[in-house]
Enzyme design. Structure first.
Site, PDB file in Angstrom:
ATOM      1  N   TYR A 293       0.821  -1.213   0.000  1.00  0.00           N
ATOM      2  CA  TYR A 293       0.000   0.000   0.000  1.00  0.00           C
ATOM      3  C   TYR A 293       0.851   1.258   0.000  1.00  0.00           C
ATOM      4  O   TYR A 293       0.472   2.264  -0.591  1.00  0.00           O
ATOM      5  CB  TYR A 293      -0.995  -0.014   1.174  1.00  0.00           C
ATOM      6  CG  TYR A 293      -2.168  -0.890   0.829  1.00  0.00           C
ATOM      7  CD1 TYR A 293      -3.150  -0.424  -0.046  1.00  0.00           C
ATOM      8  CD2 TYR A 293      -2.270  -2.194   1.293  1.00  0.00           C
ATOM      9  CE1 TYR A 293      -4.217  -1.229  -0.436  1.00  0.00           C
ATOM     10  CE2 TYR A 293      -3.324  -3.006   0.924  1.00  0.00           C
ATOM     11  CZ  TYR A 293      -4.292  -2.517   0.056  1.00  0.00           C
ATOM     12  OH  TYR A 293      -5.332  -3.318  -0.334  1.00  0.00           O
TER      13      TYR A 293
ATOM     14  N   ARG B 296       1.674   2.047  -3.487  1.00  0.00           N
ATOM     15  CA  ARG B 296       0.520   2.649  -4.185  1.00  0.00           C
ATOM     16  C   ARG B 296       0.292   4.083  -3.712  1.00  0.00           C
ATOM     17  O   ARG B 296      -0.016   4.968  -4.509  1.00  0.00           O
ATOM     18  CB  ARG B 296      -0.745   1.810  -3.954  1.00  0.00           C
ATOM     19  CG  ARG B 296      -0.601   0.472  -4.623  1.00  0.00           C
ATOM     20  CD  ARG B 296      -1.866  -0.288  -4.873  1.00  0.00           C
ATOM     21  NE  ARG B 296      -1.521  -1.335  -5.836  1.00  0.00           N
ATOM     22  CZ  ARG B 296      -2.056  -1.458  -7.038  1.00  0.00           C
ATOM     23  NH1 ARG B 296      -2.981  -0.629  -7.437  1.00  0.00           N
ATOM     24  NH2 ARG B 296      -1.661  -2.402  -7.851  1.00  0.00           N
TER      25      ARG B 296
ATOM     26  N   ASN C 296     -12.333   2.520  -7.315  1.00  0.00           N
ATOM     27  CA  ASN C 296     -10.949   2.983  -7.199  1.00  0.00           C
ATOM     28  C   ASN C 296     -10.689   3.633  -5.846  1.00  0.00           C
ATOM     29  O   ASN C 296     -11.561   4.297  -5.298  1.00  0.00           O
ATOM     30  CB  ASN C 296     -10.625   3.971  -8.327  1.00  0.00           C
ATOM     31  CG  ASN C 296     -10.747   3.318  -9.683  1.00  0.00           C
ATOM     32  OD1 ASN C 296     -10.788   2.089  -9.767  1.00  0.00           O
ATOM     33  ND2 ASN C 296     -10.812   4.101 -10.738  1.00  0.00           N
ATOM     34  N   VAL C 297      -9.453   3.450  -5.371  1.00  0.00           N
ATOM     35  CA  VAL C 297      -9.086   4.019  -4.069  1.00  0.00           C
ATOM     36  C   VAL C 297      -8.079   5.149  -4.258  1.00  0.00           C
ATOM     37  O   VAL C 297      -7.472   5.613  -3.311  1.00  0.00           O
ATOM     38  CB  VAL C 297      -8.517   2.916  -3.134  1.00  0.00           C
ATOM     39  CG1 VAL C 297      -9.604   1.919  -2.757  1.00  0.00           C
ATOM     40  CG2 VAL C 297      -7.328   2.185  -3.762  1.00  0.00           C
TER      41      VAL C 297
ATOM     42  N   HIS D 177     -14.704   1.082  -2.267  1.00  0.00           N
ATOM     43  CA  HIS D 177     -13.590   0.320  -1.689  1.00  0.00           C
ATOM     44  C   HIS D 177     -12.681   1.166  -0.820  1.00  0.00           C
ATOM     45  O   HIS D 177     -11.543   0.788  -0.555  1.00  0.00           O
ATOM     46  CB  HIS D 177     -12.798  -0.376  -2.813  1.00  0.00           C
ATOM     47  CG  HIS D 177     -13.575  -1.470  -3.487  1.00  0.00           C
ATOM     48  ND1 HIS D 177     -13.197  -2.055  -4.681  1.00  0.00           N
ATOM     49  CD2 HIS D 177     -14.730  -2.094  -3.124  1.00  0.00           C
ATOM     50  CE1 HIS D 177     -14.091  -2.984  -5.011  1.00  0.00           C
ATOM     51  NE2 HIS D 177     -15.028  -3.010  -4.096  1.00  0.00           N
TER      52      HIS D 177
ATOM     53  N   GLY E  92     -14.062   1.092 -17.481  1.00  0.00           N
ATOM     54  CA  GLY E  92     -12.750   0.634 -16.984  1.00  0.00           C
ATOM     55  C   GLY E  92     -12.793  -0.365 -15.854  1.00  0.00           C
ATOM     56  O   GLY E  92     -11.900  -0.368 -15.005  1.00  0.00           O
ATOM     57  N   THR E  93     -13.802  -1.214 -15.855  1.00  0.00           N
ATOM     58  CA  THR E  93     -13.816  -2.270 -14.830  1.00  0.00           C
ATOM     59  C   THR E  93     -14.013  -3.637 -15.469  1.00  0.00           C
ATOM     60  O   THR E  93     -14.779  -3.767 -16.437  1.00  0.00           O
ATOM     61  CB  THR E  93     -14.899  -2.038 -13.749  1.00  0.00           C
ATOM     62  OG1 THR E  93     -14.887  -3.146 -12.831  1.00  0.00           O
ATOM     63  CG2 THR E  93     -16.304  -1.873 -14.324  1.00  0.00           C
TER      64      THR E  93
HETATM   65  P1  OAD Z   1      -9.355  -4.700 -13.088  1.00  0.00           P
HETATM   66  O1  OAD Z   1      -7.871  -4.621 -13.136  1.00  0.00           O
HETATM   67  O2  OAD Z   1      -9.965  -5.998 -12.691  1.00  0.00           O
HETATM   68  O3  OAD Z   1      -9.957  -4.329 -14.518  1.00  0.00           O
HETATM   69  C1  OAD Z   1      -9.547  -3.184 -15.204  1.00  0.00           C
HETATM   70  C2  OAD Z   1     -10.389  -3.091 -16.457  1.00  0.00           C
HETATM   71  O4  OAD Z   1     -10.049  -1.879 -17.107  1.00  0.00           O
HETATM   72  C3  OAD Z   1     -10.174  -4.209 -17.472  1.00  0.00           C
HETATM   73  O5  OAD Z   1     -11.435  -4.687 -17.905  1.00  0.00           O
HETATM   74  C4  OAD Z   1      -9.405  -3.539 -18.617  1.00  0.00           C
HETATM   75  O6  OAD Z   1      -9.755  -4.077 -19.893  1.00  0.00           O
HETATM   76  C5  OAD Z   1      -9.896  -2.111 -18.505  1.00  0.00           C
HETATM   77  N1  OAD Z   1      -8.968  -1.076 -18.983  1.00  0.00           N
HETATM   78  C6  OAD Z   1      -7.620  -1.009 -18.856  1.00  0.00           C
HETATM   79  N2  OAD Z   1      -7.140   0.134 -19.357  1.00  0.00           N
HETATM   80  C7  OAD Z   1      -8.217   0.831 -19.826  1.00  0.00           C
HETATM   81  C8  OAD Z   1      -8.386   2.091 -20.455  1.00  0.00           C
HETATM   82  N3  OAD Z   1      -7.353   2.903 -20.706  1.00  0.00           N
HETATM   83  N4  OAD Z   1      -9.638   2.468 -20.812  1.00  0.00           N
HETATM   84  C9  OAD Z   1     -10.705   1.655 -20.558  1.00  0.00           C
HETATM   85  N5  OAD Z   1     -10.605   0.457 -19.965  1.00  0.00           N
HETATM   86  C10 OAD Z   1      -9.386   0.047 -19.600  1.00  0.00           C
HETATM   87  O7  OAD Z   1      -9.848  -3.499 -12.157  1.00  0.00           O
HETATM   88  P2  OAD Z   1     -11.253  -3.310 -11.425  1.00  0.00           P
HETATM   89  O8  OAD Z   1     -12.376  -3.804 -12.259  1.00  0.00           O
HETATM   90  O9  OAD Z   1     -11.289  -1.913 -10.952  1.00  0.00           O
HETATM   91  O10 OAD Z   1     -10.699  -4.292  -5.193  1.00  0.00           O
HETATM   92  O11 OAD Z   1     -11.080  -4.252 -10.185  1.00  0.00           O
HETATM   93  C11 OAD Z   1     -12.117  -4.293  -9.221  1.00  0.00           C
HETATM   94  C12 OAD Z   1     -11.556  -4.479  -7.843  1.00  0.00           C
HETATM   95  O12 OAD Z   1     -10.683  -5.595  -7.828  1.00  0.00           O
HETATM   96  C13 OAD Z   1     -10.671  -3.341  -7.367  1.00  0.00           C
HETATM   97  O13 OAD Z   1     -11.397  -2.263  -6.821  1.00  0.00           O
HETATM   98  C14 OAD Z   1      -9.865  -3.996  -6.302  1.00  0.00           C
HETATM   99  C15 OAD Z   1      -9.487  -5.251  -7.076  1.00  0.00           C
HETATM  100  O14 OAD Z   1      -9.118  -6.297  -6.356  1.00  0.00           O
HETATM  101  C16 OAD Z   1     -10.174  -4.341  -3.939  1.00  0.00           C
HETATM  102  O15 OAD Z   1      -8.991  -4.102  -3.710  1.00  0.00           O
HETATM  103  C17 OAD Z   1     -11.168  -4.698  -2.892  1.00  0.00           C
END
Ligand code: OAD
Length: 260
Positions: A76, A79, A113-114, A130, A197-198
């Protein structure tokens, strides 16, 4: 690598997405790590998603903190340090413009996002599901503080000497109750949910997409790749959010121009 973009097809999809946003009196947005990628922050599950060989699920848990708090704090602190030099990108700014356009009381930005970048860009109604990297919480007395400064690898509370922890939600922990309730209300009320972006694989956050859909909302996805959200989306916009969100906003703003 994502496939080459057919500009004409993309513009048509942007137009469909803009129609859905124009028709909605109430809008919610759900964001993930991808919206911060163009600010230079790594996503969790991308090719660069490992930290010193660990997956996030191995360091972001209460069990990892019990077993090896120094390792978890090093993760952390790395980050937190990277946050000092990152800035919001055009995708974050486009979401500020969307909130201003839709109007207070009719808009919620729900983020996993954090990193605090939505707030530093100027978004007002941000629901951080989160938690926040900039906050710390005492594992003894529970006190929460904003602390953006550098911390030791094993920081302790000045009041009770118990270990401090980042005020973020770890795997196997519950989301903050009030924030979650507000997020659920927002997706139930909205007529359009923009998901950007998730990977949409982490629950309960990802479940908000199906909730919005069940309530009749149109769903727009902005992502580089196909995700778990794609099958629930009315429109999938493939590409970087730092480019596509400003393009989408330009279509719905009266003068077609984003504020500088
Ligand atoms: P992920 O890393 O799982 O997913 C990121 C997403 O962003 C993917 O689907 C990529 O294809 C997409 N991506 C990457 N670059 C991009 C860009 N420039 N434009 C658009 N899309 C893009 O991240 P999260 O979905 O945020 O939780 O992950 C969810 C949670 O899992 C996080 O909050 C965290 C993690 O573990 C905790 O820590 C509790």
């Amino acid at each position: 690598m994502h496939p080459p973009v057919d500009e004409h097809a993309l513009d048509e999809l942007l137009e469909h997405a803009a129609d859905a946003l124009r028709a909605a009196g109430c809008v919610a947005v759900l964001t993930g790590a991808g919206v911060s990628a163009e600010s230079g922050l790594p996503t969790f599950r991308g090719a660069d998603g490992l930290w010193e060989g660990h997956r996030v699920e191995e360091v972001a848990t209460p069990f990892a903190f019990e077993r090896d708090p120094t390792l978890v704090w090093r993760f952390y602190n790395a980050r937190r340090a990277s946050l000092r030099s990152v800035r919001p990108n055009p995708g974050h700014h486009a979401l500020v413009a969307l909130e201003e356009h839709v109007g207070r009381g009719h808009f919620a930005l729900i983020t996993q996002n954090v990193d605090g970048l939505h707030r530093s860009a100027g978004s007002r109604h941000v629901l951080e599901l989160h938690g926040s990297l900039a906050r710390i919480r005492c594992t003894g007395c529970g006190q929460v503080e904003e602390r953006g400064d550098a911390l030791d690898d094993l920081p302790r509370c000045l009041e009770c000497n118990a270990l401090l922890r980042p005020d973020v939600v770890w795997f196997y922990e519950a989301l903050p109750e009030v924030v979650w309730q507000e997020a659920e209300d927002a997706v139930c009320r909205c007529q359009c949910l923009l998901v950007a972006g998730t990977s949409a694989i982490v629950h309960p956050a990802a479940g908000l997409i199906a909730t919005a859909r069940a309530g009749g909302a149109r769903v727009i996805e902005v992502n580089l790749a196909t995700t778990e959200a794609s099958r629930l989306a009315d429109v999938c916009l493939r590409g970087p959010s730092g480019e596509l969100l400003p393009r989408l906003l330009k279509k719905i703003l009266p003068e077609g121009r984003l504020p500088v």
